[in-house]
Design a protein around this motif. Structure first.
Motif, PDB file in Angstrom:
ATOM      1  N   GLN A 284       0.854  -1.192   0.000  1.00 22.59           N
ATOM      2  CA  GLN A 284       0.000   0.000   0.000  1.00 22.59           C
ATOM      3  C   GLN A 284       0.886   1.237   0.000  1.00 22.59           C
ATOM      4  N   GLU A 286       0.703   4.760   0.692  1.00 18.12           N
ATOM      5  CA  GLU A 286      -0.355   5.423   1.449  1.00 18.12           C
ATOM      6  C   GLU A 286      -0.739   6.793   0.905  1.00 18.12           C
ATOM      7  N   ARG A 287       0.281   7.650   0.668  1.00 12.69           N
ATOM      8  CA  ARG A 287      -0.061   9.017   0.267  1.00 12.69           C
ATOM      9  C   ARG A 287      -0.667   9.053  -1.131  1.00 12.69           C
ATOM     10  N   GLY A 289      -2.542   6.660  -2.311  1.00 10.63           N
ATOM     11  CA  GLY A 289      -3.807   5.926  -2.314  1.00 10.63           C
ATOM     12  C   GLY A 289      -3.793   4.753  -3.284  1.00 10.63           C
ATOM     13  N   LYS A 291      -2.940   0.680  -4.025  1.00 10.56           N
ATOM     14  CA  LYS A 291      -2.720  -0.626  -3.383  1.00 10.56           C
ATOM     15  C   LYS A 291      -2.480  -1.648  -4.489  1.00 10.56           C
ATOM     16  N   LYS A 327       8.942   3.225   5.545  1.00 11.45           N
ATOM     17  CA  LYS A 327       8.014   2.086   5.614  1.00 11.45           C
ATOM     18  C   LYS A 327       7.269   2.259   6.932  1.00 11.45           C
ATOM     19  N   THR A 328       5.951   2.250   6.892  1.00  7.62           N
ATOM     20  CA  THR A 328       5.212   2.462   8.142  1.00  7.62           C
ATOM     21  C   THR A 328       4.859   1.142   8.813  1.00  7.62           C
ATOM     22  N   GLU A 345       7.938   0.929  11.837  1.00  9.93           N
ATOM     23  CA  GLU A 345       8.289   2.098  11.021  1.00  9.93           C
ATOM     24  C   GLU A 345       9.801   2.251  10.921  1.00  9.93           C
ATOM     25  N   ASN A 360       3.266  -1.365   4.121  1.00 13.39           N
ATOM     26  CA  ASN A 360       2.743  -0.016   3.889  1.00 13.39           C
ATOM     27  C   ASN A 360       3.899   0.963   3.747  1.00 13.39           C
ATOM     28  N   ASP A 362       5.096   5.053   2.970  1.00 12.97           N
ATOM     29  CA  ASP A 362       4.682   6.464   2.993  1.00 12.97           C
ATOM     30  C   ASP A 362       5.117   7.125   1.681  1.00 12.97           C
TER      31      ASP A 362
END
Ligand code: FES
Length: 363
Positions: A284, A286-287, A289, A291, A327-328, A345, A360, A362
């Motif tokens: 994913q 994230e920022r 959007g 996936k 990486k979150t 993270e 996930n 960032d």
């Protein structure tokens, strides 16, 4: 009112952009490539044939370029068929040359199938311009004089040339040995420079090993290391193909030379063996959007690009850190070391990170 339209449009282009240079650079480039702001332009002032497949490009960067330390790398940006490509190369000249003459050199070997290296050999001419980013890297000379051993293979000698030139100019007095492995004597890169250094700098011992001349290839072995006086006290610098680097690391460790005293730099991506079954997973971004599902040993940079994202990158082989991202959550395997990250993270390099399960990012 109508007459102010062009000015309002220009104001929008300037102030509504995160990076006004991205807008103005193409305009400036059409006037004079040396005016471009997004990267530092460097003009090719000379091209020297080193061997049948290696050339040295002498560049004169615009004066605002911030310079470098001996042994460092630089990312270059070059436009091929309208597409800008970035690559990482070592600087082969000394910082003194930059300070005194405003020039630097890149010594580049053609890579089989290499888009950029082959294009540079075939199309880059004196007077052409390419982009130069800031120099980086920690393959640096020691702060205090101490005995040194350089082990280089093929075009891995390029940062070593910069280091040796610099040490010689500083009249470095501790003993320095270069063990340089090439396929044949005709493949020695920087032969003239090395010869001149040996003439004028008594601290240097140069041993060129042509691996492919006898009936059986001659690789680095204990005999070569036994011939280096006081090898146990030497700080060691390795640069060359992965096979040579691995062998050198093993042999030096067997002699109890501590890891802290062995410095390595790569000029091609080295790859550790990765677990084959549990790689890949849902990624994913994230920022953005976005996936996507990844499979096998695809790295996060390739995965992001396949998903139409454009993360920043330079070398694509784990050297320059330009692709570093947060990486979150989730686990990634580092392609260079084969080691797994923690689950939380942390900063990772997209180009050498392979998801192991859901991840996930960032971005
Ligand atoms: S692009 Fe250079 S480290 Fe990833």
């Amino acid at each position: 009112m109508e007459n102010n339209r062009p000015l309002r449009w220009l104001g929008k282009q300037l102030f509504n952009r995160e990076d006004p240079a991205a807008f103005f650079d193409p305009l400036l480039a059409s006037v004079d490539p040396m005016l471009v702001r997004q990267y530092v332009p460097a003009k090719v002032t000379a091209i020297v044939d080193e061997t049948a497949d290696t050339k040295t490009f002498v560049l004169k960067p615009a004066a605002r370029w911030t310079g470098f330390e001996a042994g460092q790398h630089v990312n270059i940006c070059i436009e091929i068929d309208g597409v800008r490509l970035n690559r990482t190369f070592s600087l082969s000249s000394s910082p003194k040359q930059w300070l005194q003459h405003g020039t630097v050199t890149l010594t580049i070997k053609r890579l089989p199938g290499g888009k950029v290296t082959n294009w540079m050999h075939d199309h880059l001419e004196v007077g052409s311009t390419l982009g130069l980013a800031d120099a980086f890297g920690d393959f640096l000379a020691p702060e205090q004089p101490e005995p040194l051993l350089f082990i280089a293979g093929g075009s891995g000698v390029t940062p070593v040339l910069s280091l040796l030139e610099t040490l010689a100019a500083d009249e470095y007095r501790a003993p320095v040995t270069l063990l340089y492995f090439v396929r044949t004597q005709a493949d020695v890169i920087g032969a003239e420079k090395l010869h001149a250094l040996r003439q004028r700098w008594p601290a240097l011992t140069l041993h060129v090993v042509a691996t492919d001349v006898g009936e059986t290839p001659e690789y680095l072995n204990d005999g070569h290391l036994d011939a280096v006086p006081g090898i146990g006290a030497r700080r060691c610098y390795l640069c060359g193909p992965k096979g040579l680097m691995d062998l050198a690391n093993d042999l030096l460790h067997q002699r109890s030379i501590h890891e802290d005293r062995i410095h390595c730099t790569f000029f091609s991506a080295s790859q550790a063996a990765l677990p084959s079954d549990d790689l890949g997973g849902e990624v994913q971004f994230e920022r953005s959007g976005v996936k996507v599902e990844s499979e096998g040993d695809a790295n996060l940079l390739d995965i992001a690009e396949a998903a139409q994202l454009s993360p920043q990158y330079g070398c694509r082989m784990g050297i320059c850190h330009q692709c570093s991202c947060k990486k979150t959550s989730g686990t990634v395997i580092n392609r260079l070391t084969g080691k797994a990250s923690g689950p939380g993270e942390e900063s990772i390099q997209l180009c050498v990170s392979v998801p192991q399960g859901p991840v996930n990012i960032d971005l």
